[in-house]
Motif scaffolding. Structure first.
Motif, PDB file in Angstrom:
ATOM      1  N   LYS A   1       0.824  -1.201   0.000  1.00  0.00           N
ATOM      2  CA  LYS A   1       0.000   0.000   0.000  1.00  0.00           C
ATOM      3  C   LYS A   1       0.860   1.252   0.000  1.00  0.00           C
ATOM      4  CE  LYS A   1      -3.858   2.095   2.515  1.00  0.00           C
ATOM      5  NZ  LYS A   1      -4.772   1.958   3.680  1.00  0.00           N
ATOM      6  N   GLU A   2       1.928   1.249   0.800  1.00  0.00           N
ATOM      7  CA  GLU A   2       2.828   2.402   0.822  1.00  0.00           C
ATOM      8  C   GLU A   2       3.557   2.559  -0.509  1.00  0.00           C
ATOM      9  OE1 GLU A   2       5.371   1.726   4.108  1.00  0.00           O
ATOM     10  OE2 GLU A   2       3.886   2.297   5.639  1.00  0.00           O
TER      11      GLU A   2
ATOM     12  N   LYS B   1       1.149   4.075  -2.999  1.00  0.00           N
ATOM     13  CA  LYS B   1       0.955   5.480  -2.684  1.00  0.00           C
ATOM     14  C   LYS B   1       2.157   6.313  -3.121  1.00  0.00           C
ATOM     15  CE  LYS B   1      -0.246   8.505   1.185  1.00  0.00           C
ATOM     16  NZ  LYS B   1      -0.533   8.571   2.648  1.00  0.00           N
ATOM     17  N   LYS B   2       3.362   5.778  -2.924  1.00  0.00           N
ATOM     18  CA  LYS B   2       4.576   6.485  -3.328  1.00  0.00           C
ATOM     19  C   LYS B   2       4.638   6.630  -4.844  1.00  0.00           C
ATOM     20  CE  LYS B   2       9.591   6.340  -2.785  1.00  0.00           C
ATOM     21  NZ  LYS B   2      10.739   5.579  -2.212  1.00  0.00           N
TER      22      LYS B   2
ATOM     23  N   GLN C   1       2.094   6.768  -6.877  1.00  0.00           N
ATOM     24  CA  GLN C   1       1.103   7.760  -7.273  1.00  0.00           C
ATOM     25  C   GLN C   1       1.621   9.175  -7.058  1.00  0.00           C
ATOM     26  OE1 GLN C   1      -2.392   6.741  -5.019  1.00  0.00           O
ATOM     27  NE2 GLN C   1      -2.999   5.088  -6.394  1.00  0.00           N
TER      28      GLN C   1
END
Length: 203
Positions: free
Chosen positions: A146-147, A150-151, A153
């Motif tokens: 998930k991280e 997100k990074k 994106q």
């Protein structure tokens, strides 16, 4: 089986059998109670809660452990579901007692393992520890993924912004070069002035 275990099982089964309260007889209706009410504990309060896992989940579990030739009747499926619900409630109550002994208000995994040991299910502790290790690893991988997404994106958004800024800079540069070749507008009058110094419309 200790007293708290017996209390949980008896209270849970009593709720199943007694659907309505019995009417007191005339001879005993006026009698005054001689016993004081008991203070509710974690075990007794949990026994007053009815819980049964969904029958579909129980059926799926039985299919995994039983041979294909074994059939399970409807009433036995209900009995297994009821028994598993009682076990879950009692295990939770014992885990809560373990947490309270450690002066904690939150039940954690080690409290559940401690409750299994107290209930003489210590042989399942290694299996539970192995399960918890895999579960924590899976949760950690999900968090890292998930991280990472997100990074990516954020980096993609920054890249698009930089690309837009470059395009704007290029367009502004081309517009400035065109004005230098053909002339520029006077900042005071707003009239277009050609490179030879003549204003627009002046012959």
């Amino acid at each position: 089986m200790d007293e708290s275990t017996t209390a949980v099982v008896e209270n849970a089964t009593r709720q199943e059998s007694s659907s309505s309260p019995t009417k007191p007889s005339s001879s005993t209706s006026n009698a005054t109670p001689t016993t004081e009410p008991k203070t509710p504990t974690a075990s007794s309060s949990s026994a007053n809660i009815e819980f049964e896992p969904p029958a579909a989940c129980i059926r799926r579990l039985l299919k995994q452990v039983l041979p294909k030739s074994t059939n399970v009747s409807k009433d036995s499926l209900s009995a297994i579901s009821r028994a598993s619900g009682i076990f879950v409630l009692y295990l939770t109550a014992c885990a809560n007692d373990v947490a309270r002994e450690g002066r904690r208000s939150t039940i954690v995994a080690k409290d559940v393992l401690g409750a299994l040991k107290e209930l003489d299910f210590g042989e399942f502790v290694p299996l539970m520890e192995k399960f918890l290790e895999g579960h924590r690893k899976e949760e950690r991988c999900k968090k890292e993924e998930k991280e990472r997404v997100k990074k990516l994106q954020v980096e993609r958004q920054q890249s698009l912004q930089q690309q837009e800024e470059k395009e704007k800079a290029v367009a502004s540069s081309l517009s400035y070069d065109g004005e230098e070749k053909e002339g520029m507008r006077d900042a005071t009058t707003g009239k277009f002035v050609a490179r030879d110094g003549r204003e627009e419309g002046v012959v």
